[in-house]
Scaffold this motif. Structure first.
Motif, PDB file in Angstrom:
ATOM      1  N   ASP A 103     -16.130   0.216 109.961  1.00  0.00           N
ATOM      2  CA  ASP A 103     -16.903   1.377 109.521  1.00  0.00           C
ATOM      3  C   ASP A 103     -18.370   1.271 109.938  1.00  0.00           C
ATOM      4  O   ASP A 103     -19.078   2.280 109.992  1.00  0.00           O
ATOM      5  N   ALA A 104     -18.836   0.049 110.219  1.00  0.00           N
ATOM      6  CA  ALA A 104     -20.226  -0.134 110.630  1.00  0.00           C
ATOM      7  C   ALA A 104     -20.516   0.577 111.939  1.00  0.00           C
ATOM      8  O   ALA A 104     -21.667   0.954 112.192  1.00  0.00           O
ATOM      9  N   ILE A 105     -19.497   0.760 112.781  1.00  0.00           N
ATOM     10  CA  ILE A 105     -19.708   1.442 114.064  1.00  0.00           C
ATOM     11  C   ILE A 105     -20.142   2.878 113.826  1.00  0.00           C
ATOM     12  O   ILE A 105     -21.158   3.351 114.362  1.00  0.00           O
ATOM     13  N   GLY A 106     -19.366   3.602 113.023  1.00  0.00           N
ATOM     14  CA  GLY A 106     -19.709   4.992 112.722  1.00  0.00           C
ATOM     15  C   GLY A 106     -21.036   5.108 112.004  1.00  0.00           C
ATOM     16  O   GLY A 106     -21.845   6.005 112.300  1.00  0.00           O
ATOM     17  N   ASN A 107     -21.297   4.194 111.043  1.00  0.00           N
ATOM     18  CA  ASN A 107     -22.579   4.223 110.330  1.00  0.00           C
ATOM     19  C   ASN A 107     -23.747   4.060 111.287  1.00  0.00           C
ATOM     20  O   ASN A 107     -24.743   4.797 111.207  1.00  0.00           O
ATOM     21  N   SER A 108     -23.638   3.090 112.202  1.00  0.00           N
ATOM     22  CA  SER A 108     -24.731   2.825 113.138  1.00  0.00           C
ATOM     23  C   SER A 108     -24.991   4.017 114.042  1.00  0.00           C
ATOM     24  O   SER A 108     -26.142   4.373 114.313  1.00  0.00           O
ATOM     25  N   LEU A 109     -23.929   4.642 114.532  1.00  0.00           N
ATOM     26  CA  LEU A 109     -24.100   5.788 115.418  1.00  0.00           C
ATOM     27  C   LEU A 109     -24.761   6.952 114.688  1.00  0.00           C
ATOM     28  O   LEU A 109     -25.636   7.632 115.249  1.00  0.00           O
ATOM     29  N   GLU A 110     -24.361   7.181 113.445  1.00  0.00           N
ATOM     30  CA  GLU A 110     -24.962   8.281 112.678  1.00  0.00           C
ATOM     31  C   GLU A 110     -26.430   7.995 112.382  1.00  0.00           C
ATOM     32  O   GLU A 110     -27.294   8.870 112.545  1.00  0.00           O
ATOM     33  N   TYR A 111     -26.721   6.779 111.927  1.00  0.00           N
ATOM     34  CA  TYR A 111     -28.105   6.420 111.642  1.00  0.00           C
ATOM     35  C   TYR A 111     -28.963   6.509 112.902  1.00  0.00           C
ATOM     36  O   TYR A 111     -30.086   7.028 112.875  1.00  0.00           O
ATOM     37  N   ALA A 112     -28.453   5.978 114.016  1.00  0.00           N
ATOM     38  CA  ALA A 112     -29.231   5.971 115.256  1.00  0.00           C
ATOM     39  C   ALA A 112     -29.486   7.388 115.764  1.00  0.00           C
ATOM     40  O   ALA A 112     -30.559   7.678 116.306  1.00  0.00           O
ATOM     41  N   PHE A 137     -32.830  -4.465 113.010  1.00  0.00           N
ATOM     42  CA  PHE A 137     -32.219  -5.366 112.022  1.00  0.00           C
ATOM     43  C   PHE A 137     -33.170  -5.749 110.891  1.00  0.00           C
ATOM     44  O   PHE A 137     -32.780  -5.757 109.731  1.00  0.00           O
ATOM     45  N   GLY A 138     -34.425  -6.047 111.216  1.00  0.00           N
ATOM     46  CA  GLY A 138     -35.337  -6.603 110.229  1.00  0.00           C
ATOM     47  C   GLY A 138     -35.505  -5.742 108.991  1.00  0.00           C
ATOM     48  O   GLY A 138     -35.472  -6.250 107.858  1.00  0.00           O
ATOM     49  N   PRO A 174     -24.095  -2.074 100.919  1.00  0.00           N
ATOM     50  CA  PRO A 174     -22.839  -2.767 101.252  1.00  0.00           C
ATOM     51  C   PRO A 174     -21.704  -1.831 101.641  1.00  0.00           C
ATOM     52  O   PRO A 174     -20.798  -2.232 102.376  1.00  0.00           O
ATOM     53  N   ASP A 175     -21.752  -0.589 101.156  1.00  0.00           N
ATOM     54  CA  ASP A 175     -20.694   0.358 101.522  1.00  0.00           C
ATOM     55  C   ASP A 175     -21.045   1.152 102.775  1.00  0.00           C
ATOM     56  O   ASP A 175     -20.234   1.974 103.226  1.00  0.00           O
ATOM     57  N   ASN A 176     -22.246   0.914 103.344  1.00  0.00           N
ATOM     58  CA  ASN A 176     -22.652   1.584 104.586  1.00  0.00           C
ATOM     59  C   ASN A 176     -23.395   0.615 105.504  1.00  0.00           C
ATOM     60  O   ASN A 176     -24.554   0.860 105.871  1.00  0.00           O
ATOM     61  N   PRO A 177     -22.791  -0.492 105.907  1.00  0.00           N
ATOM     62  CA  PRO A 177     -23.509  -1.456 106.755  1.00  0.00           C
ATOM     63  C   PRO A 177     -23.663  -0.940 108.179  1.00  0.00           C
ATOM     64  O   PRO A 177     -22.857  -0.131 108.654  1.00  0.00           O
ATOM     65  N   THR A 178     -24.706  -1.393 108.839  1.00  0.00           N
ATOM     66  CA  THR A 178     -24.857  -1.104 110.262  1.00  0.00           C
ATOM     67  C   THR A 178     -24.288  -2.264 111.066  1.00  0.00           C
ATOM     68  O   THR A 178     -23.992  -3.334 110.525  1.00  0.00           O
ATOM     69  N   LEU A 179     -24.150  -2.065 112.373  1.00  0.00           N
ATOM     70  CA  LEU A 179     -23.572  -3.113 113.212  1.00  0.00           C
ATOM     71  C   LEU A 179     -24.385  -4.410 113.181  1.00  0.00           C
ATOM     72  O   LEU A 179     -23.814  -5.493 112.992  1.00  0.00           O
ATOM     73  N   PRO A 180     -25.705  -4.387 113.387  1.00  0.00           N
ATOM     74  CA  PRO A 180     -26.455  -5.649 113.330  1.00  0.00           C
ATOM     75  C   PRO A 180     -26.343  -6.348 111.979  1.00  0.00           C
ATOM     76  O   PRO A 180     -26.221  -7.575 111.919  1.00  0.00           O
ATOM     77  N   SER A 215     -20.282  -7.716 117.907  1.00  0.00           N
ATOM     78  CA  SER A 215     -21.375  -7.901 118.859  1.00  0.00           C
ATOM     79  C   SER A 215     -21.003  -7.344 120.229  1.00  0.00           C
ATOM     80  O   SER A 215     -21.837  -6.731 120.910  1.00  0.00           O
ATOM     81  N   THR A 216     -19.767  -7.572 120.650  1.00  0.00           N
ATOM     82  CA  THR A 216     -19.312  -7.044 121.939  1.00  0.00           C
ATOM     83  C   THR A 216     -19.311  -5.519 121.940  1.00  0.00           C
ATOM     84  O   THR A 216     -19.743  -4.886 122.916  1.00  0.00           O
TER      85      THR A 216
END
Length: 561
Positions: A353-362, A498-499, A507-513, A535-536
């Motif tokens: 789920d982190a993949i979708g979260n990261s794309l939406e946030y980005a 990341f920082g 915790p229910d919406n983590p990003t990839l990093p 990471s890949t």
């Protein structure tokens, strides 16, 4: 009294620049408000919280922390490793800058994209890649029993990996625009090859080399993810120590003092950087921008090309290849399949789920960064801008050097009351990511906007066009490509932030990093395999974005990020 049509036109032409200046000042309102609310306010809030207890200032705490041996050791290591990383990066990358500037060879555009991939990768992924190469059970450990993790060499090599593209892009972009005939003329007058390079080429390259060195020093001085993953408990930079004092020891006063120390150091670095950038822009107007690349000639040039390709292969490609290999270590794509399960208990949701979260946030962060950065770049268009705008230009770079950990934690403690109670809002993460993206948008768009002939804007204004229509009809068609490139870079850096995100992502919406860092922090082959797989995936997404940027750039070589 009769007034001629010519006099009216001249009066309108004179009023257009004045109106344009007023509009440019007006455009700074949104960027200034954005940085004041989402950067200056959170950073100030956490510093004040750390130095003010029960309504009284604890100034003595500042001196206690600053004078401590531990802080002096951290400050010394932070400065030393940044200087060593900068020198090593210049030593390794300058031959690459020359090759990309002067040589024409098959696959050059693809290789340029490959070289730039590490720069847009999250530092967590960079740390993971080198951990898979030089860590326990890594490639070097399996082959020769050599481990470099928890050593300074792993940190230095990872910093070279991360910043190689900074030197190649910045120095190589200018080198490609220098007229080789000047150096050839010096040789015809009797100068040796080295003497001609030292007296003709090196002075012309000096501003770009200085700018690249300062950028690398800035990035490595504030290094966080790489040091945290590869340095272990032995090595700590100011950024890592701020994170430790804030999240583990809950000593806000120590974190505040460290933040002030970092802020002072970064401010000095950025002051020098701003002067170098202005000198570099002046130098670019004097050179011949015609293409100078040609096929290598002679054994020496072919050997140089081969050496650079070997360096890129070993230093840049090999860690990424090992990262992919480790993600495939479990047969049947087991590590990737495990991403769909939350059985490990690391998160409240499956890691995938982190993949979708990261794309939406980005995506949201990119929209914010392009809006704020585009307005700021438009306001800074004039080269003869006043001191106020020049100061604003330098301040826009601060988010790249001030502790992202401080910004993230500052968001939590400052934006917790109406009308800015955003602690439970998803927008916190994109806002923090956009702070990192805005400087890239400004640095990419500003040179292009300054290259637009001001007479085109004045002519449109004289004909009655509003400032908005002037921008839409004159500027936008000319800067559309730069705008898309800026959006792509903002998306890539937002994806890997990341920082600050480590504090803000729930915790229910983590990003990839964040997911990669949490998985690496837990024991077990399953967690390690999932970290390599995520990471890949993140690396492939960044690489795809970068290839799109290269296609947008086309054949136009540029040293700007």
């Amino acid at each position: 009294m009769d007034v001629s049509r010519t006099e009216v036109r001249q009066a309108a032409a004179g009023a257009a620049p004045r109106r344009g200046s007023a509009v440019r000042l007006g455009l700074t309102v949104v960027p200034v408000a954005f940085f004041a609310v989402f950067f200056a306010y959170p950073v100030t809030a956490i510093v004040v919280r750390g130095l003010r207890v029960d309504g009284a200032w604890r100034i003595e705490r500042l001196w206690q922390v600053a004078a401590g041996s531990d802080v002096r050791h951290v400050l010394w290591f932070t400065t030393w490793q940044a200087a060593a990383s900068t020198a090593l990066t210049l030593l390794v990358a300058l031959p690459g800058a020359y090759v990309f500037a002067r040589f024409a060879f098959p696959g050059k555009q693809v290789l340029r994209a490959v070289v730039t991939v590490p720069f847009v990768l999250p530092t967590v992924v960079v740390g993971s890649a080198f951990l898979a190469l030089v860590g326990r059970g890594g490639l070097l450990d399996d082959l020769w029993g050599v481990r470099l993790d928890t050593t300074v060499w792993a940190i230095l090599l990872a910093h070279v990996f991360f910043n190689y593209a900074v030197v190649v892009r910045t120095v190589g972009g200018l080198w490609a625009q220098l007229d080789p005939g000047q150096e050839e003329a010096a040789r015809m007058l009797g100068a040796s090859r080295f003497a001609a390079w030292r007296t003709v080429t090196l002075p012309a390259l000096a501003p770009a080399v200085a700018a690249a060195a300062l950028m690398v020093f800035l990035f490595t001085f504030t290094s966080f993810g790489v040091v945290q993953i590869l340095g272990g408990p032995t090595f700590s930079t100011l950024e890592v120590e701020i994170y430790r004092q804030t999240s583990q020891l809950f000593d806000l006063s120590a974190a505040a003092v460290l933040t002030l120390l970092q802020f002072a150091a970064v401010g000095a670095i950025l002051a020098v950087h701003a002067r170098t950038v202005r000198r570099r822009e002046g130098a670019l107007r004097l050179v011949d921008a015609a293409g100078t690349a040609r096929r290598p000639r002679g054994a020496g040039q072919w050997a140089l090309l081969g050496g650079v390709l070997a360096t890129v292969g070993v230093l840049l490609v090999l860690p990424l290849a090992v990262l992919v290999q480790r993600s495939l270590a479990v047969p049947g794509l087991g590590s990737y399949r495990a991403l769909g399960s939350d059985a490990g208990g690391v998160f409240l949701v499956p890691p995938i789920d982190a993949i979708g979260n990261s794309l939406e946030y980005a995506a949201a962060a990119t929209a914010i960064a392009v809006l704020v950065g585009g307005l700021a770049a438009t306001a800074l268009t004039r080269r003869d801008a006043g001191r106020l705008l020049r100061t604003f230009d330098a301040l826009l770079m601060l988010p790249l050097g001030v502790s992202a950990v401080t910004v993230g934690f500052g968001f939590l403690i400052a934006l917790d009351e109406p009308p800015l109670d955003l602690r439970t809002s998803w927008i916190l993460v994109p806002l923090a990511q956009a702070l990192v993206g805005v400087p890239f948008v400004v640095r990419i768009m500003l040179p292009v906007l300054r290259a637009v002939d001001v007479r085109l804007r004045e002519a449109a204004a004289v004909l009655g066009a509003s400032p908005w229509r002037v921008w839409r009809e004159v500027d936008l068609p000319l800067v559309r490509r730069a705008l898309l490139i800026a959006a792509g870079f903002a998306f890539a850096v937002s994806l890997g932030e990341f920082g600050a995100t480590v504090f803000l992502a729930r915790p229910d919406n983590p990003t990839l990093p964040v997911a990669v860092a949490r998985l690496l922090g837990r024991p077990g082959a399953v967690n390690y395999g999932q970290a390599m797989a995520l990471s890949t995936i993140l690396m492939l997404v960044c690489a795809a974005a970068l290839l799109v940027l290269e296609r947008l750039r086309g054949g136009e070589g540029t040293g700007e990020f």
